[in-house]
Scaffold this motif. Structure first.
Motif, PDB file in Angstrom:
ATOM      1  N   HIS A  74      -3.349  10.482   2.447  1.00  0.00           N
ATOM      2  CA  HIS A  74      -2.068  10.858   1.856  1.00  0.00           C
ATOM      3  C   HIS A  74      -1.446   9.639   1.173  1.00  0.00           C
ATOM      4  CE1 HIS A  74       2.181  12.061   1.674  1.00  0.00           C
ATOM      5  NE2 HIS A  74       1.735  13.322   1.742  1.00  0.00           N
ATOM      6  N   PRO A  75      -0.680   9.861   0.105  1.00  0.00           N
ATOM      7  CA  PRO A  75      -0.041   8.725  -0.598  1.00  0.00           C
ATOM      8  C   PRO A  75       0.800   7.815   0.287  1.00  0.00           C
ATOM      9  CG  PRO A  75       0.079  10.700  -1.951  1.00  0.00           C
ATOM     10  CD  PRO A  75      -0.498  11.130  -0.635  1.00  0.00           C
ATOM     11  N   HIS A  76       1.322   8.328   1.407  1.00  0.00           N
ATOM     12  CA  HIS A  76       2.060   7.446   2.323  1.00  0.00           C
ATOM     13  C   HIS A  76       1.196   6.267   2.767  1.00  0.00           C
ATOM     14  CE1 HIS A  76       5.504   9.989   2.476  1.00  0.00           C
ATOM     15  NE2 HIS A  76       4.982  10.941   3.251  1.00  0.00           N
ATOM     16  N   TRP A  77      -0.087   6.510   2.947  1.00  0.00           N
ATOM     17  CA  TRP A  77      -0.989   5.456   3.421  1.00  0.00           C
ATOM     18  C   TRP A  77      -1.441   4.545   2.278  1.00  0.00           C
ATOM     19  CZ3 TRP A  77      -0.603   4.590   8.268  1.00  0.00           C
ATOM     20  CH2 TRP A  77      -0.384   5.633   9.157  1.00  0.00           C
ATOM     21  N   TYR A  78      -1.169   4.923   1.060  1.00  0.00           N
ATOM     22  CA  TYR A  78      -1.545   4.094  -0.087  1.00  0.00           C
ATOM     23  C   TYR A  78      -0.414   3.143  -0.497  1.00  0.00           C
ATOM     24  CZ  TYR A  78      -6.172   5.776  -1.405  1.00  0.00           C
ATOM     25  OH  TYR A  78      -7.529   6.013  -1.453  1.00  0.00           O
ATOM     26  N   THR A  79       0.720   3.205   0.194  1.00  0.00           N
ATOM     27  CA  THR A  79       1.786   2.240  -0.059  1.00  0.00           C
ATOM     28  C   THR A  79       1.383   0.894   0.550  1.00  0.00           C
ATOM     29  OG1 THR A  79       2.924   2.757   2.012  1.00  0.00           O
ATOM     30  CG2 THR A  79       3.507   4.088   0.069  1.00  0.00           C
ATOM     31  N   PRO A  80       1.997  -0.211   0.107  1.00  0.00           N
ATOM     32  CA  PRO A  80       1.684  -1.519   0.730  1.00  0.00           C
ATOM     33  C   PRO A  80       1.850  -1.506   2.244  1.00  0.00           C
ATOM     34  CG  PRO A  80       2.918  -1.835  -1.298  1.00  0.00           C
ATOM     35  CD  PRO A  80       2.911  -0.359  -1.047  1.00  0.00           C
ATOM     36  N   GLN A  81       2.928  -0.862   2.716  1.00  0.00           N
ATOM     37  CA  GLN A  81       3.139  -0.786   4.167  1.00  0.00           C
ATOM     38  C   GLN A  81       2.063   0.077   4.829  1.00  0.00           C
ATOM     39  OE1 GLN A  81       5.087  -2.444   6.029  1.00  0.00           O
ATOM     40  NE2 GLN A  81       4.835  -1.390   7.983  1.00  0.00           N
ATOM     41  N   GLY A  82       1.658   1.165   4.183  1.00  0.00           N
ATOM     42  CA  GLY A  82       0.624   2.032   4.735  1.00  0.00           C
ATOM     43  C   GLY A  82      -0.707   1.325   4.858  1.00  0.00           C
ATOM     44  N   ILE A  83      -1.071   0.548   3.845  1.00  0.00           N
ATOM     45  CA  ILE A  83      -2.344  -0.181   3.875  1.00  0.00           C
ATOM     46  C   ILE A  83      -2.308  -1.280   4.938  1.00  0.00           C
ATOM     47  CG2 ILE A  83      -3.858  -1.694   2.542  1.00  0.00           C
ATOM     48  CD1 ILE A  83      -2.993  -0.061   0.050  1.00  0.00           C
ATOM     49  N   ARG A  84      -1.163  -1.974   5.070  1.00  0.00           N
ATOM     50  CA  ARG A  84      -1.053  -3.004   6.108  1.00  0.00           C
ATOM     51  C   ARG A  84      -1.146  -2.386   7.504  1.00  0.00           C
ATOM     52  NH1 ARG A  84       2.989  -5.128   2.756  1.00  0.00           N
ATOM     53  NH2 ARG A  84       4.594  -4.091   3.983  1.00  0.00           N
ATOM     54  N   THR A  85      -0.498  -1.226   7.673  1.00  0.00           N
ATOM     55  CA  THR A  85      -0.405  -0.613   9.000  1.00  0.00           C
ATOM     56  C   THR A  85      -1.681   0.114   9.397  1.00  0.00           C
ATOM     57  OG1 THR A  85       1.968  -0.313   8.675  1.00  0.00           O
ATOM     58  CG2 THR A  85       0.940   0.991  10.416  1.00  0.00           C
ATOM     59  N   GLY A  86      -2.293   0.819   8.455  1.00  0.00           N
ATOM     60  CA  GLY A  86      -3.439   1.654   8.803  1.00  0.00           C
ATOM     61  C   GLY A  86      -4.751   1.235   8.177  1.00  0.00           C
TER      62      GLY A  86
END
Length: 990
Positions: free
Chosen positions: A954-966
């Motif tokens: 999902h685009p939420h995970w493609y944000t900078p925070q999403g990539i750092r977190t997951g």
């Protein structure tokens, strides 16, 4: 002069023939391997008559006195046939007594039986106080008065076949609960047949319960049949003990078989495999098992059964459960691949093309084959026409063109090669032993085979396997390893298995461990492993000399009455009555879900089946086993309740969404089935923290595995629907890997509950990672399985931070799988068409699995795949045909990235150069089996064919925070950047 008891008689009852051999086990060094005679006779409707004929025929061919026979070993499919055919004269009604406390009640007994078997067997179900935790603490103490009341109810229904199943009872070595309940039942119903599940199956509550029910239902028929075997032996003048062969290639005495007939249900293939190894001289006592892989191909009249032999000489075992007559059951069975090639296989020539099988004339070969005067071209006719065998009248096949013979030989060769390669765990050439009456169809050298053996007596290898079978003992336990030496614990379990084998009649000098699995529990902060050990040894002389044939006075009469009353039932057998899958009963090209005018989606049993399969794929290897939630949903529907899903956009924005997630170890989840109150208790506790909150709907916290269906079940209690979506879009191993926390929404207060009314609430925590640690520790105390509820979100917030439409996506993926099955098209192609953001990265088979527990309590490891050969590939695999590299997928409960490496390259070397990484988290990576159902990391095992399917996150995970977190960094892959799949995200239609 004392006559030495040195001979054994082995008998195998097949669908077509009954074979018997007489063997001197002390003469295995001789060229004939001690076999004095062999005899084959057609299997008779009365199997006892056929067994007597076979034994009499074998005795008549050799000069062996009856007094020198040490034992008779019989393998039979008679009992399993009664289940598969739903024989109402052999199956009886069963009363099930669950020792479960509050647990398992949303998964009623018999629910996943074919309708006809449920009607025949379902007599009564009791839910009793009791049950054990994974560490054998009592969930609840037994209530003796409650047990006695249930016994009176059972007596009133004229049922005296009773199955007792307790949560974690296989770990109950002290007889804390199941044994106590059995003793009380016998006091109340003295003539009852009572079976305890701890004597039948391993961990896995539903599967063990099902196996126990089958065993109990068939018990009186089995007793009558085995007593018939004893009487037949007596009439032949044999006084030696009788043994029956088990599914795992070992034997049990006749009295034990009368109590546990299910252990003998599928012993035929195993007998052939162990007999083949013996005839080939690979008995491990002499250390003759070759270093190359050993495959056995048992070729009969209709099919070829192929199995791999372990270094122990025993067949490789199948997975954690098997299908018996449509019933999902747990017991040891060999992993066998069956293909349509045998002596009676049809050979058809159309438009200059030659097709071999899978159709067969089977046992009618002697009437229909050309060389026997019939009119049908068979594989046997091809063999004779090729000059490879002298059977029947060769003049009947001289007209067959050489081109047809050559084409048929090529096709037959390919069928065998493909089946053998499926069973191999490496590309190394294998030693292949060919046995069975149809083994003449193998006329040519086989690719990938370094040695081909067709031993003497190959056509009665099944009876040989029965005659030389060993005695076994097994242990399946969960051990907490905190402050213990793991090696010492494992050794202790192995010694316990060895002692059980000795107690069952094995010679202590010959007993050895033949199978050992040591698997860490997932999602567990402490060190705890499930250890399965199996030992086997030769039958001791003491067992043969002391345990003579036991024939009690009651053995003279058939035991077919219930307290003097014959239970006659007339049952009509409609083919649909044998079908378990709801989607198999409808035309899926015309099926559509029920959506009312208000946009509410009312979920059916077919929808649930789609959702369970789709959620397994979106789980990325985690999410826990979803089968029990799927069955709980079916139970709710059968009880007249309605499951509802809505689009979040139809809800008022100022109302709240609440939801829960399964929290704990998958191994515990499969045994301590949810009560259905876990999420309710946790939700109620959280609602107390938010007085006046108005709940609009429930939501899945993660769509993966069992979690995708749970909100619908919880919503029933509160009278609210579930939304189409979740807060993860996949499965992840940690609580803080949720999309609301990418946007700094509060993570506390947060609750979890165990179904016993125990609720843990963390009101405040310094950070979300500490919150995870606190809840994991609490989860250990309440039994390693709970439901966790996170803080409520408004509908408006859910629209902003949720991964919406994923429930629909799971449905579309599941529908694609079952539609492909109905239409016989590519399942993998259908999956990626259902989610256009997906790609099939790889198709291969598992050749290595490595697991360990990290310091944080997570099960980590990797799985390695090798490519399929050209002949193994199916429709839809062609895009992968050029890939020669292997694939490695590291996991931490879920799969983390997919990397292509060169064959044989060690992926764990710290200084190695990385191969080609095709994608990483947070994109979704799933391993999907050939049936379209995904494998959790707990399900990985050698030799399974899988496809690696990936989807864009999902685009939420493609944000900078999403990539750092997951992304990879979260899982300590500092050297690995996020490598996206490279296709656009597919927005599911809501």
């Amino acid at each position: 002069m004392t006559v030495q008891k040195v001979f054994r008689i082995g008998v195998d009852v097949g669908g077509t023939n009954t074979d018997a051999v007489i063997i001197h086990t002390g003469e295995s060094d001789l060229p004939n391997r001690g076999i004095r005679s062999a005899f084959k006779t057609p299997t008779t409707p009365d199997v006892t008559e056929g067994i007597a004929k076979a034994i009499q025929g074998a005795l008549s061919q050799c000069n062996v006195s009856l007094s020198s026979i040490a034992a008779v070993m019989i393998g039979t499919t008679h009992f399993i046939n009664a289940v598969v055919q739903a024989d109402d004269s052999s199956l009886r009604r069963v009363a099930v007594m669950r020792i479960c406390g509050p647990y398992s009640q949303e998964n009623p007994a018999f629910l996943d039986f074919p309708p006809i078997l449920s009607r025949l067997m379902n007599g009564h179900v009791s839910y009793l106080d009791g049950g054990l935790e994974f560490d054998t603490r009592e969930i609840m103490p037994l209530d003796e008065e409650q047990i006695r009341r249930e016994c009176q109810t059972i007596r009133g229904k004229w049922i005296n076949d009773i199955a007792i199943i307790g949560i974690f009872s296989p770990l109950d070595t002290e007889g804390k609960q199941e044994v106590k309940v059995r003793n009380i039942v016998k006091e109340e119903i003295p003539d009852a047949d009572v079976v305890c599940s701890r004597d039948i199956g391993q961990l896995g509550f539903l599967e063990r319960e099902n196996a126990t029910i089958l065993n109990t239902s068939i018990l009186k028929f089995a007793r009558s049949t085995i007593r018939g075997f004893k009487l037949a032996m007596q009439e032949l003048g044999l006084t030696c003990p009788l043994f029956l062969t088990q599914n795992d290639g070992t034997i049990i005495d006749a009295d034990t078989a009368e109590r546990c007939p299910i252990r003998t249900f599928s012993s035929g293939p195993t007998n052939s495999m162990t007999g083949a190894a013996y005839l080939a001289g690979f008995d491990t006592a002499k250390g003759k098992m070759p270093k190359a892989p050993v495959i056995v191909a048992d070729i009969g009249g209709t099919t070829t059964d192929v199995c791999a032999l372990l270094p122990s000489g025993f067949p490789r075992q199948a997975g954690t459960w098997v299908d018996i007559g449509g019933v999902r059951s747990s017991f040891s069975m060999p992993e066998v691949v069956s293909v349509g090639l045998g002596g009676g296989t049809l050979v058809e020539v159309t438009d200059s093309k030659t097709k071999v099988g899978p159709e067969s004339v089977g046992h009618r070969l002697l009437q229909e084959g050309l060389v026997f005067g019939g009119n049908t071209l068979t594989a046997t006719d091809v063999v004779v026409a090729a000059g490879k065998a002298e059977i029947g009248d060769i003049s009947k096949v001289q007209h067959i063109p050489q081109s047809t013979i050559a084409a048929a030989r090529v096709a037959m060769k390919k069928i065998l090669e493909n089946a053998i390669d499926i069973m191999k765990l490496s590309a190394d050439p294998a030693v292949v032993i060919v046995v069975g009456g149809g083994s003449i169809v193998n006329m040519d050298e086989l690719d990938g085979v370094c040695e081909l053996i067709r031993p003497q007596f190959h056509d009665c290898a099944n009876a040989v396997g029965a005659a030389i079978a060993k005695v076994s003992g097994s242990v399946d336990v969960i051990k907490v390893l905190e402050n213990q030496d793991e090696e010492e614990v494992v050794n202790s379990v192995c010694e316990e298995a060895k002692q059980l084998a000795v107690d069952a009649g094995a010679d202590p000098e010959t007993v050895e461990i033949i199978e050992l699995d040591n698997m860490p529990l997932q999602y567990v902060q402490m060190r705890a492993n499930r250890i399965v050990a199996r030992a086997a040894g030769a039958l001791s002389r003491k067992s043969v000399l002391i345990d003579q044939l036991k024939i009690a006075p009651e053995d003279q009469a058939a035991d077919t009455f219930v307290r003097g009353k014959r239970m006659k039932r007339d049952v009509e057998k409609d083919p649909k009555d044998f079908i378990v899958s709801p989607s198999a009963l409808v035309d899926l090209t015309k099926y559509s879900p029920e959506v009312d005018k208000g946009g509410k989606w009312w979920v059916s049993e077919v929808d649930l089946e789609f959702l369970a399969t789709g959620c397994s794929i979106l789980a990325c290897g985690g999410g826990g086993p979803g089968y029990m939630c799927y069955m709980a949903g079916r139970a709710a529907l059968k009880n007249g309740q309605r499951l509802c899903i809505v689009d979040v956009n139809t809800l008022p924005e100022d109302e709240y969404i609440m939801g829960s997630i399964s929290y704990g170890a998958p191994t515990v989840t499969t045994e301590r089935l949810p009560s259905g109150t876990e999420a309710i208790d946790a939700t109620d506790a959280l609602l107390q923290c938010h007085p006046g909150l108005k709940m609009a709907a429930q939501a899945a916290i993660e769509i993966g595995g069992m979690n995708g269906i749970r909100p619908m079940l919880t919503g029933l209690h509160y009278g609210v629907p579930a939304i189409d979506g979740d807060f993860m879009g996949r499965a992840y191993p940690r609580l803080y890997l949720l999309t609301p926390y990418l946007y700094d929404l509060p993570a506390t207060p947060c609750t979890q509950s165990d179904g016993m009314g125990n609720v843990v609430t963390v009101n405040k925590c310094q950070d979300i990672r500490k919150l995870e640690k606190i809840h994991r520790k609490a989860g250990q105390e309440i039994g390693l399985f709970s439901q966790m509820v996170i803080p409520p979100l408004t509908v408006k917030q859910t629209k902003q931070v949720g991964t919406l439409g994923t429930t629909s996506l799971a449905w579309y993926i599941g529908r694609a799988v079952y539609l492909a099955k109905q239409q016989n098209t590519s399942i993998m192609k259908a999956i990626v068409e259902a989610n256009p953001s997906g790609r099939v990265l790889y198709t291969g088979k598992i050749v290595h699995v490595h697991r360990y527990v990290s310091a944080g309590g997570y099960t980590e490891g990797s799985v390695r795949l090798k490519p399929l050969s050209e002949d193994e590939q199916e429709y839809g695999d062609e895009v992968l045909s050029a890939e020669k590299r292997e694939m490695v997928l590291p996991f931490q409960n879920e799969y983390l990235y997919a990397e292509l490496v060169e064959p044989g390259e060690a992926a764990s070397k710290p200084d190695r150069k990385r191969g080609e990484v095709l994608c990483t988290v947070p994109d979704l990576i799933s391993l999907v089996g050939t049936d379209g159902y995904a494998l959790g990391t707990q399900d990985l095992r050698y030799g399974v064919r899988v496809s690696v399917v990936a989807f864009v996150a999902h685009p939420h995970w493609y944000t900078p925070q999403g990539i750092r977190t997951g992304g990879p960094l979260e899982f300590e892959y500092d050297d690995l950047d996020f490598i996206p799949l490279g296709t656009p995200y597919y927005e599911p239609s809501v």
